[in-house]
Design an enzyme around this catalytic site. Structure first.
Site, PDB file in Angstrom:
ATOM      1  N   GLU A 184       0.828  -1.216   0.000  1.00  0.00           N
ATOM      2  CA  GLU A 184       0.000   0.000   0.000  1.00  0.00           C
ATOM      3  C   GLU A 184       0.866   1.271   0.000  1.00  0.00           C
ATOM      4  O   GLU A 184       0.570   2.252   0.688  1.00  0.00           O
ATOM      5  CB  GLU A 184      -0.945   0.007   1.204  1.00  0.00           C
ATOM      6  CG  GLU A 184      -1.938  -1.139   1.195  1.00  0.00           C
ATOM      7  CD  GLU A 184      -2.883  -1.117   2.378  1.00  0.00           C
ATOM      8  OE1 GLU A 184      -4.083  -1.378   2.173  1.00  0.00           O
ATOM      9  OE2 GLU A 184      -2.427  -0.874   3.508  1.00  0.00           O
ATOM     10  N   GLU A 268      -6.838  -7.202  -1.685  1.00  0.00           N
ATOM     11  CA  GLU A 268      -7.483  -7.114  -0.374  1.00  0.00           C
ATOM     12  C   GLU A 268      -8.961  -6.846  -0.590  1.00  0.00           C
ATOM     13  O   GLU A 268      -9.369  -5.719  -0.899  1.00  0.00           O
ATOM     14  CB  GLU A 268      -6.842  -6.022   0.496  1.00  0.00           C
ATOM     15  CG  GLU A 268      -5.445  -6.370   0.976  1.00  0.00           C
ATOM     16  CD  GLU A 268      -4.936  -5.430   2.068  1.00  0.00           C
ATOM     17  OE1 GLU A 268      -5.708  -4.559   2.521  1.00  0.00           O
ATOM     18  OE2 GLU A 268      -3.763  -5.582   2.464  1.00  0.00           O
TER      19      GLU A 268
END
Length: 624
Positions: A184, A268
């Site tokens: 991320e 995710e």
């Protein structure tokens, strides 16, 4: 005769070698023509995330079988740097839950592929996002940046990790299909606009280069929100999306950064969400998750449920967030996450809905659901001994300084520090500790004066210290920030001047280090219970047949619990979590030892209760 024996030995060695070679048959896996290609054939990745560090090793196989029985073919896991680099220069990839290679091998034995997410930054609601706390002691080191001291540290970690698991890549006959670069990072780029984009990219590229040089051969991927690919993606590396429910948006973003083609993956996909102390527990409906899953299945989208099974933040492993209302939002001990498989490994309605859905779409056989691990309750457990913390701490040699020192300056990562100061003149007024990290109980001459709490932004307290009085401040580290720009400010303890009426209090501060790295020894202390001061409670319970259970901490205040030497985590009356999960594999037939460190002790308990079901959603009135 000797020659015959010798030749028999040679033949046996050849047979063993051939057997090992057969068992370790290598495969190919690549990103090609917009698809994942396994041994020359296109495949779909249907993955679920669970973290070996959050599950007792004895239960790994059960949880992996649960994942497979839900219809998935792959498991994803983070590797937490600080879980293996347990002290400067000290590494542990072998004991207990830390045996990562065994976890990956077990997944392969159960017919599951593996996605490895080595960081070095993980997030994951884990203490400091996976970074070792002592990195911050090097004043020249800047975490998550194009900074030589930090990159040097990362290189050591990645090299150590590779030595443990690189032989488990699919190209070597193992189950590891994909390896993530960083994590991320696009989010961090958007949060740290004070750093030049070129520097951000140099750092990200340096991490990928380290992975390759350490022996990871990919394929590699990055993982970001679709609107953050510009900061997080890398040339030639597959970008995947987090939390993207719109298939068109997913394809548009991936195409832009991956030569106008897939494969398209949501790395995710959130079937639940994280939870903080003092905030309502998050629930997401099974029907909503099933609908979104079917959308992915119908459109050929690869996905990874984050989390399929959350597990538990045992010990001091939970991290923390922050927002405009709270300077810190510590994560609860349970990492149940409202996942399809509950914290204790149970089937949920979400699990059933997804299993039924997967049966309609996959061509492989989905096995039967594993048998539930037995759950037990116990009669009320009598508390047989109580020890006054202020007497017990006399066994700890204090560090003395003119001003309070941080946990890091004291060489301590987790737990508690008692800051103590004697006054030779009376003083009364407003005690203020703006640099409190994170929670403190304040005592004057051994009597509770109040609490300070970074979670509720409470940094001041009226105090009245008499002549020859003693001020004690018991400070608890509630977990370092694991996400956001403020991760770089993760020092714990008291990190600013302590003032009363705006006058700094200096001279003769004593600091008692209480890291609770192991269960406290109470054998030399007398039995004494004092209301309103921290107390250790101990109990012994006989168990005929061990099984999973939950300690019911309703009626207690705040603290931690050790069961047979295992720190099973924090409890706190503000909720929403009111029970603590105790894995049955950590109990034993016969005598079991429990020690509870109760910090508040406003209503001294007499017994400890257990329950067969967790309480994760109760916030007492006035605690919101």
């Amino acid at each position: 005769m000797n020659k015959a024996v010798k030749w028999i030995g040679v033949v046996l060695m050849v047979c063993i070698s051939l057997s090992i070679t057969a068992q370790k048959k290598t495969h190919t896996f690549e990103v090609k023509d917009g698809q994942f290609i396994y041994d020359g054939t296109s495949m779909q990745i249907y993955s679920g995330e669970m973290h070996y560090a959050r599950i007792p090793k004895e239960y790994w196989r059960h949880r992996l079988r649960m994942v497979k029985a839900m219809g998935l073919n792959t498991i994803a896991t983070y590797v937490f740097w600080n879980y293996h680099n347990i002290a400067p220069g000290v590494w542990d990839f072998k004991t207990g839950n830390r045996d990562l290679a065994a976890f990956i091998t077990t997944a392969q034995e159960e017919g599951l592929n593996v996605i490895l997410r080595p960081g070095p930054y993980a997030c994951a609601e884990w203490e400091f996002g996976g970074y070792p706390w002592w990195l911050t002691k090097n004043k020249d080191l800047v975490i998550r940046a194009n900074n030589k001291p930090f990159l040097d540290s990362c290189k050591v970690y990645i090299s150590k990790l590779a030595a443990e698991v690189k032989h488990l890549q699919v190209s070597k006959g193992g189950p590891i299909l994909l390896v993530q670069v960083e994590n991320e990072f696009g989010s961090y780029v958007s949060q740290r606009k004070d750093i030049a984009l070129a520097d951000h990219r140099q750092y990200n590229q340096a991490i990928q280069k380290m992975l390759v040089e350490a022996g990871f051969d990919g394929p590699f991927f990055t993982s970001d929100g679709t609107w953050l690919f510009d900061g997080g993606s890398l040339p030639g590396i597959l970008p995947t999306a987090n939390g993207e429910g719109n298939v068109d948006n997913l394809k548009k973003a991936v195409n832009k950064y991956h030569q106008d083609k897939g494969p398209y993956m949501v790395a995710e996909f959130y079937p639940g969400w994280l939870d903080h102390w003092g905030e309502p527990f998050t629930r997401i409906g099974a029907e909503d998750i099933a609908k979104q899953t079917e959308k992915y299945l119908q459109n050929g989208i690869h996905f990874n449920f984050y989390m399929v099974h959350g597990g538990t933040n045992f010990g001091f492993t939970s991290g923390a967030n922050y927002n405009d209302e709270h300077n810190i939002q510590p994560d609860i001990t349970s990492y149940d996450y409202d996942a399809p498989i509950s914290e204790a490994g149970w089937v949920t309605s979400k699990y059933t809905a997804l299993r039924d859905l997967m049966k309609k779409y996959v061509k492989y056989t989905i096995p039967e659901i594993p048998q539930k691990i037995p759950v037990i309750t116990l009669p009320d457990i009598a508390l047989t001994k109580s020890v006054d913390f202020f007497e017990w701490k006399n066994s700890v040699k204090p560090v003395t300084s003119d001003t309070p020192l941080s946990f890091e300056d004291l060489g301590q990562g987790h737990g508690y520090v008692l800051y103590s100061k004697n006054f030779n003149q009376p003083i009364q007024g407003m005690l203020q500790i703006n640099g409190l990290r994170d929670y403190a109980l304040v005592y004057i001459n051994g009597k509770k004066a109040g609490e300070l709490n970074r979670q509720s932004n409470t940094y001041t307290l009226e105090v009245d210290i008499p002549f020859n009085g003693r001020l004690d401040i018991l400070v608890e580290n509630m977990g370092r920030i694991n996400y956001g720009a403020d991760i770089v400010n993760s020092t714990k303890g008291i990190i600013s001047p302590v003032t009363i009426n705006d006058f700094e209090i200096t001279g003769g501060w004593k600091m008692y280090k209480v890291p609770f790295e192991r269960v406290p020894d109470l054998s030399k202390n007398s039995n004494k219970k004092v209301q309103g001061v921290p107390v250790f409670y101990s109990a012994t319970v006989e168990i005929d047949q061990p099984g999973d259970t939950f300690l019911d901490m309703q009626g207690w205040g705040k603290g931690i619990v050790f069961v047979n030497g295992n720190n099973i985590g924090r409890y706190w009356k503000i909720g929403p979590q009111q029970t603590l999960y105790v894995p049955g594999c950590w109990l034993k037939k016969g005598k079991n030892e429990i020690i509870i460190f109760e910090q508040q002790n406003d209503s001294p308990p007499t017994v400890l209760k257990t329950t067969a079901t967790p309480v994760l959603e109760y916030i007492p009135e006035g605690q919101h």
